[in-house]
Design an enzyme around this catalytic site. Structure first.
Site, PDB file in Angstrom:
ATOM      1  N   PRO A   2       0.581  -1.236   0.234  1.00 49.78           N
ATOM      2  CA  PRO A   2       0.157   0.267  -0.501  1.00 49.78           C
ATOM      3  C   PRO A   2       0.566   0.955  -0.025  1.00 49.78           C
ATOM      4  O   PRO A   2       1.824   1.693   0.601  1.00 49.78           O
ATOM      5  CB  PRO A   2      -0.691   0.320   1.224  1.00 49.78           C
ATOM      6  CG  PRO A   2      -0.450  -1.605   1.728  1.00 49.78           C
ATOM      7  CD  PRO A   2       0.446  -2.162   1.114  1.00 49.78           C
ATOM      8  N   CYS A   3       0.418   2.171  -0.626  1.00 49.38           N
ATOM      9  CA  CYS A   3       1.454   3.433  -1.295  1.00 49.38           C
ATOM     10  C   CYS A   3       0.240   4.617   0.133  1.00 49.38           C
ATOM     11  O   CYS A   3       0.300   5.990   0.070  1.00 49.38           O
ATOM     12  CB  CYS A   3       1.680   3.984  -2.427  1.00 49.38           C
ATOM     13  SG  CYS A   3      -0.504   4.814  -2.358  1.00 49.38           S
ATOM     14  N   ASN A   4      -0.802   4.070   1.093  1.00 50.91           N
ATOM     15  CA  ASN A   4      -1.656   5.230   1.758  1.00 50.91           C
ATOM     16  C   ASN A   4      -0.190   6.644   1.967  1.00 50.91           C
ATOM     17  O   ASN A   4      -1.190   7.416   1.373  1.00 50.91           O
ATOM     18  CB  ASN A   4      -2.249   4.799   2.541  1.00 50.91           C
ATOM     19  CG  ASN A   4      -3.308   3.386   1.730  1.00 50.91           C
ATOM     20  OD1 ASN A   4      -2.408   2.888   1.402  1.00 50.91           O
ATOM     21  ND2 ASN A   4      -3.601   3.312   2.360  1.00 50.91           N
ATOM     22  N   LEU A  40       2.389   7.199   1.181  1.00 45.58           N
ATOM     23  CA  LEU A  40       3.944   7.938   0.416  1.00 45.58           C
ATOM     24  C   LEU A  40       3.624   8.998  -0.531  1.00 45.58           C
ATOM     25  O   LEU A  40       3.796   9.142  -1.071  1.00 45.58           O
ATOM     26  CB  LEU A  40       3.812   6.618  -0.699  1.00 45.58           C
ATOM     27  CG  LEU A  40       4.668   5.282   0.507  1.00 45.58           C
ATOM     28  CD1 LEU A  40       4.730   4.631  -1.115  1.00 45.58           C
ATOM     29  CD2 LEU A  40       5.627   5.824   1.101  1.00 45.58           C
TER      30      LEU A  40
END
Ligand code: SAH
Length: 416
Positions: free
Chosen positions: A376-378, A380
């Site tokens: 997950p990139c939440n 980033l």
């Protein structure tokens, strides 16, 4: 070659987890390694890295990468090579400790805060990321970094080639497309959709101005159209894409996500791989594994990696899929049962995939050929600064599990 640098500000407009006010938003599930636990994990991996002769000294640097050199992003963002680009031939030499088995493939947003990619690269055996904007392969932009140890020679694209422009993909929108809308491709497809109110506001603004509308109105409309990927569906009338159109642009079979709520569909699609892009990178596996592959799929989502392998004609003997979202698991299972003959094993949480369980799987299947996933990139991406806390964010730190698991597969396979 001109290079741009990783700056948090440029992240807007291209990311997972969209939000109505912001282009992108952070997710809300907080579920990760605590600081102390992570420190222990890092300690363990450091030892293991030593055994591989890896760059263990890197672990002394801060994990958030805040003191790292920013990693330059290539411009244009075309990766090591593109389909049909015969002019360039890039060769690369992988660091010794990066060489498989297993092959692995890791994905995340290209425009992450400073230092994040340097840290990810350092953990993944110092492999240089391959940054690709999918707009070079299809009709929608999607800027992603990929770290993998696959060969990069003799790649081939999925056929039929996907449409490269909006009008190729959806010819019927041409009818209402105003001459002052210069878009020929869509921006990164997001996890949420625009509101009906916005459509109404745009329609009003255009109806009350001349043709062509004044520059200020054009600018307002274009900003919203770009932000939300709106398309022209009638006179002065814009609308967001439908989920099946997003599926098409991302390379999924029609109705892949059908049967779950529209919001869920947008969310899962917005977070997924662009299938043509990933398939292009994975295509090299086809000749290597004529009898099929065993795959460990981490953060599977709606199965972009699996769909890519399937469309390449690579048989999946076994997929061990780790995905926490129940809706996503249902979507993958539905597709699997219709299209596959191999075995699908589902696990919910990467945290429950312990090194012991990995060793058991490795013995049972004779090893994994591919470990694939995008964590997950939440934390980033997104223009919401408060949540952009880098790789140490609750969700983004799940990256360390990706690394831990690849490393555990590597060492279990080393003992085979
Ligand atoms: N590449 C995927 C999507 C990746 S998005 C695709 O093609 O669809 C990241 C995914 O990680 C999301 O689907 C999210 O539900 C999942 N996830 C988040 N936390 C997780 C955890 N602890 N264990 C397993 N999966 C998790």
């Amino acid at each position: 070659m001109k290079q741009i640098w990783l700056l948090p500000d440029v992240a807007a407009g291209d990311c997972h987890y969209g939000n109505l006010s912001d282009y992108e938003v952070t997710g809300s599930c907080f579920d990760s390694l605590g600081g102390r636990k992570r420190a222990r994990l890092m300690e363990g991996s450091k030892k293991r890295r030593k055994r591989y002769g890896g760059a263990a000294q890197g672990n002394r640097r801060p994990l958030d990468g805040s003191h790292e050199e920013p990693m330059p992003l290539p411009n244009p963002m075309i990766g090591f090579n593109l389909p049909n680009d015969r002019l360039r031939s890039v060769t690369r030499r992988l660091p010794q400790q990066a060489i498989g088995p297993p092959f692995f493939y890791y994905e995340n947003v290209a425009l992450a805060p400073k230092g994040v990619w340097a840290t990810i690269s350092r953990f993944l055996y110092d492999i240089e990321p391959e940054f690709v904007d999918s707009k070079h392969l299809c009709a929608a932009a999607r800027k992603r970094g990929y770290i993998h140890n696959l060969p990069i020679e003799n790649r081939f694209p999925l056929l039929p080639l996907p449409p490269k422009t909006i009008f190729e993909a959806f010819p019927h929108y041409k009818k209402w497309w105003p001459s002052w809308d210069p878009r020929r491709q869509l921006n990164c497809l997001q996890t949420s959709m625009s509101s009906a109110k916005l459509t109404e506001r745009i329609q009003c603004a255009l109806a009350s101005s001349g043709n062509p509308p004044p520059k200020s109105v054009q600018k307002y409309v274009m900003d919203e159209c770009r932000k939300w990927n709106l398309v022209w569906v009638g006179k002065n009338k814009v609308a967001h894409l439908e989920p099946d159109e997003v599926e098409y642009l991302l390379g999924f079979p029609r109705d892949h996500t059908r049967g779950v709520g529209k919001t869920e569909r947008f969310k899962s699609l917005g977070n997924s791989f662009q299938v043509d892009t990933v398939a292009y990178h994975l295509s090299v596996l086809k000749d290597m594994y004529p009898n099929g592959v065993n795959v460990l799929s981490l953060f599977t989502g709606i199965g972009g990696g699996e769909v890519a392998l399937h469309r390449l004609g690579i048989h999946m003997k076994t997929v061990v899929s780790v995905e926490i979202g129940e809706v996503n698991r249902r979507i993958l299972r539905g597709w699997w049962d219709q299209t596959q003959t191999g075995t699908l094993i589902e696990i919910a949480d990467v945290k429950s995939l312990t090194d012991d369980r990995i060793a058991t799987f490795v013995r049972r299947f004779g090893g994994f050929d591919l470990v694939i996933g995008g964590s997950p990139c939440n934390n980033l991406a997104g223009s919401n600064r408060h949540h952009r806390d880098g790789l140490e964010g609750e969700q983004s730190a799940l990256f360390y599990h990706y690394f831990r698991i690849v490393d555990a597969v590597k060492s279990a396979m080393g003992r085979m």
